[in-house]
Scaffold this motif. Structure first.
Motif, PDB file in Angstrom:
ATOM      1  N   THR A 168     -22.512 -59.971  70.615  1.00 33.82           N
ATOM      2  CA  THR A 168     -21.376 -60.523  71.344  1.00 33.82           C
ATOM      3  C   THR A 168     -20.246 -60.809  70.362  1.00 33.82           C
ATOM      4  O   THR A 168     -20.420 -61.532  69.389  1.00 33.82           O
ATOM      5  N   ARG A 177      -9.515 -61.507  74.302  1.00 33.83           N
ATOM      6  CA  ARG A 177     -10.430 -61.754  75.415  1.00 33.83           C
ATOM      7  C   ARG A 177     -10.944 -63.187  75.327  1.00 33.83           C
ATOM      8  O   ARG A 177     -11.423 -63.616  74.280  1.00 33.83           O
ATOM      9  N   ASP A 179     -13.206 -64.312  77.660  1.00 33.44           N
ATOM     10  CA  ASP A 179     -14.432 -64.364  78.458  1.00 33.44           C
ATOM     11  C   ASP A 179     -15.675 -64.133  77.614  1.00 33.44           C
ATOM     12  O   ASP A 179     -16.774 -64.031  78.146  1.00 33.44           O
ATOM     13  N   GLN A 184     -14.587 -68.127  74.738  1.00 31.00           N
ATOM     14  CA  GLN A 184     -14.541 -68.873  76.001  1.00 31.00           C
ATOM     15  C   GLN A 184     -14.747 -70.366  75.775  1.00 31.00           C
ATOM     16  O   GLN A 184     -13.998 -71.197  76.309  1.00 31.00           O
ATOM     17  N   HIS A 187     -11.785 -71.894  74.108  1.00 31.73           N
ATOM     18  CA  HIS A 187     -10.671 -71.998  75.057  1.00 31.73           C
ATOM     19  C   HIS A 187     -10.882 -73.160  76.020  1.00 31.73           C
ATOM     20  O   HIS A 187      -9.949 -73.929  76.295  1.00 31.73           O
ATOM     21  N   GLU A 188     -12.086 -73.314  76.537  1.00 35.38           N
ATOM     22  CA  GLU A 188     -12.364 -74.412  77.463  1.00 35.38           C
ATOM     23  C   GLU A 188     -12.173 -75.767  76.784  1.00 35.38           C
ATOM     24  O   GLU A 188     -11.576 -76.691  77.357  1.00 35.38           O
ATOM     25  N   THR A 316      -2.431 -69.583  78.612  1.00 34.57           N
ATOM     26  CA  THR A 316      -3.550 -68.649  78.469  1.00 34.57           C
ATOM     27  C   THR A 316      -3.056 -67.234  78.285  1.00 34.57           C
ATOM     28  O   THR A 316      -3.526 -66.481  77.431  1.00 34.57           O
ATOM     29  N   GLN A 320      -3.323 -64.669  74.985  1.00 31.95           N
ATOM     30  CA  GLN A 320      -3.904 -63.337  75.036  1.00 31.95           C
ATOM     31  C   GLN A 320      -2.978 -62.269  74.494  1.00 31.95           C
ATOM     32  O   GLN A 320      -3.413 -61.230  74.018  1.00 31.95           O
TER      33      GLN A 320
END
Length: 371
Positions: A168, A177, A179, A184, A187-188, A316, A320
């Motif tokens: 990954t 990306r 996700d 992820q 980012h959260e 966001t 990106q």
């Protein structure tokens, strides 16, 4: 060397293209449509964009003409995307790969590097998976990659085939990306101050996107050793709760971590990257901890830029696209502490009580260190 790169406009493909050009290759990038990023590649390096559909045999015949090697990264990537469009996933991940090999064989291409995935191991709880471990895909995405691998390795002929089972990915790319697990969670934590971890005990292998590109370069540089070989491209294994703990620690404010034991994703596997480390000149340069801080800083920079611009896009979207680094494999490269035969660090200690959730403790580790 003249290299055809499929998926050249993707998260990983853009980094691979830059890395190969730095190594002296001419890169022909195949994708369905051009973008500002491919235009930057053409203006800054030895890159030619070739537009076309990977599923079209005539497109592939034209794209392959005159190249020495193919790096095949184009795919319907990931379990959710493949599950949403299973027919398209099979067309792109399997059938188009077969046609690409056949065209390459007829055209006299010397080497085909196939970007597969560690998801082929699916659910492996018997220790650390190696390239000889029987595959056990638990998703359509993993199944399509296994089928494509088997076809390529069974063909023989004059084309050297190398399969790279990619961990990954994480890290900053010109086409970001958010996700992917590490990206992820960071980012959260950064955007919401809250991270949700589905199946915190599950293991995943990880590799920085720059290190994935370096793996491609090392394989192309030594096709004799890479012929008909499968290599896992992995630098660290971590449980999802450990990644969340790193993402939380990188944020200056408080972060609430929500653990959810029930999860639809059944994948749970730790993977060895020792074969690649010991066989070729591959020397990974990133740790997950370093990548977490890189992504965090990127997001903070994008947020500041968005706030400074009146009528700007959401943060966001800016993260990106707008604040992407220049397209170069040397961007922000850091060195990790690895031994000659691969990373030997133990996973981070148990994160313990989730911040903001008194008395909530994630399940404890059940397996040994995550190599």
């Amino acid at each position: 060397m003249r290299v055809l790169l499929t998926g050249a406009t993707g998260y990983t493909g853009l980094i691979v293209a830059s890395r190969l050009m730095e190594a002296g290759a001419h890169v022909r990038g195949l994708a369905s449509r051009p973008s500002e990023l491919t235009q930057k590649l053409e203006s800054t390096g030895d890159f030619t964009f070739h537009q076309g559909d990977l599923r079209d045999a005539q497109t592939l015949t034209e794209a392959v003409e005159g190249v020495d090697a193919i790096v095949h990264f184009a795919a319907i990537v990931g379990d959710p995307a493949s599950a949403r469009e299973p027919g398209l996933a099979r067309q792109v991940n399997v059938e188009a790969t077969k046609v690409l090999f056949d065209v390459a064989d007829r055209s006299g291409v010397n080497h085909l590097v196939f970007g597969s995935t560690c998801s082929v191991y699916g659910r492996h709880t018997g220790g650390i998976a190696t390239e000889t471990t029987p595959v056990n895909p638990v998703s359509l995405y993993g199944e399509t990659k296994v089928e494509a691998e088997n076809y390529l390795l069974d063909q023989g002929g004059d084309v050297n085939v190398t399969v790279l089972r990619l961990a990954t990915a994480y890290g900053v790319s010109p086409k970001m990306r958010l996700d992917l697990i590490v990206n992820q969670y960071v980012h959260e934590a950064t955007a919401r101050g809250e991270v949700t971890v589905m199946g915190p005990e599950a293991w995943r292998p990880h590799a920085h996107v720059q290190d994935l590109a370096q793996a491609v370069d090392s394989v192309l540089a030594d096709p004799r050793k890479a012929r008909q070989q499968i290599f896992n491209v992995v630098t660290e294994n971590m449980q999802l709760k450990q990644v969340a703990a790193l993402a939380s620690a990188a944020h200056t404010g408080s972060v609430r971590i929500n653990y959810r034991a029930t999860v639809d994703d059944r994948r749970d596997y730790a993977v060895s990257g020792d074969k690649l480390l010991n066989s070729l000149s591959y020397k990974p340069g990133w740790t997950v901890a370093q990548g977490v801080h890189e992504v965090h800083n990127h997001l903070i920079s994008a947020e500041s830029s968005a706030r400074a611009s009146s009528g700007s896009r959401p943060a966001t979207e800016a993260a990106q696209q707008d604040r992407a680094p220049r397209i170069s494999a040397s961007v922000a490269r850091s060195r990790s502490t690895t031994t000659p035969d691969g990373p030997r660090r133990r996973p981070p200690t148990d994160p313990g009580t989730a911040p903001g959730i008194p008395g909530t403790t994630p399940p404890r580790q059940q397996r040994g260190r995550g190599r």
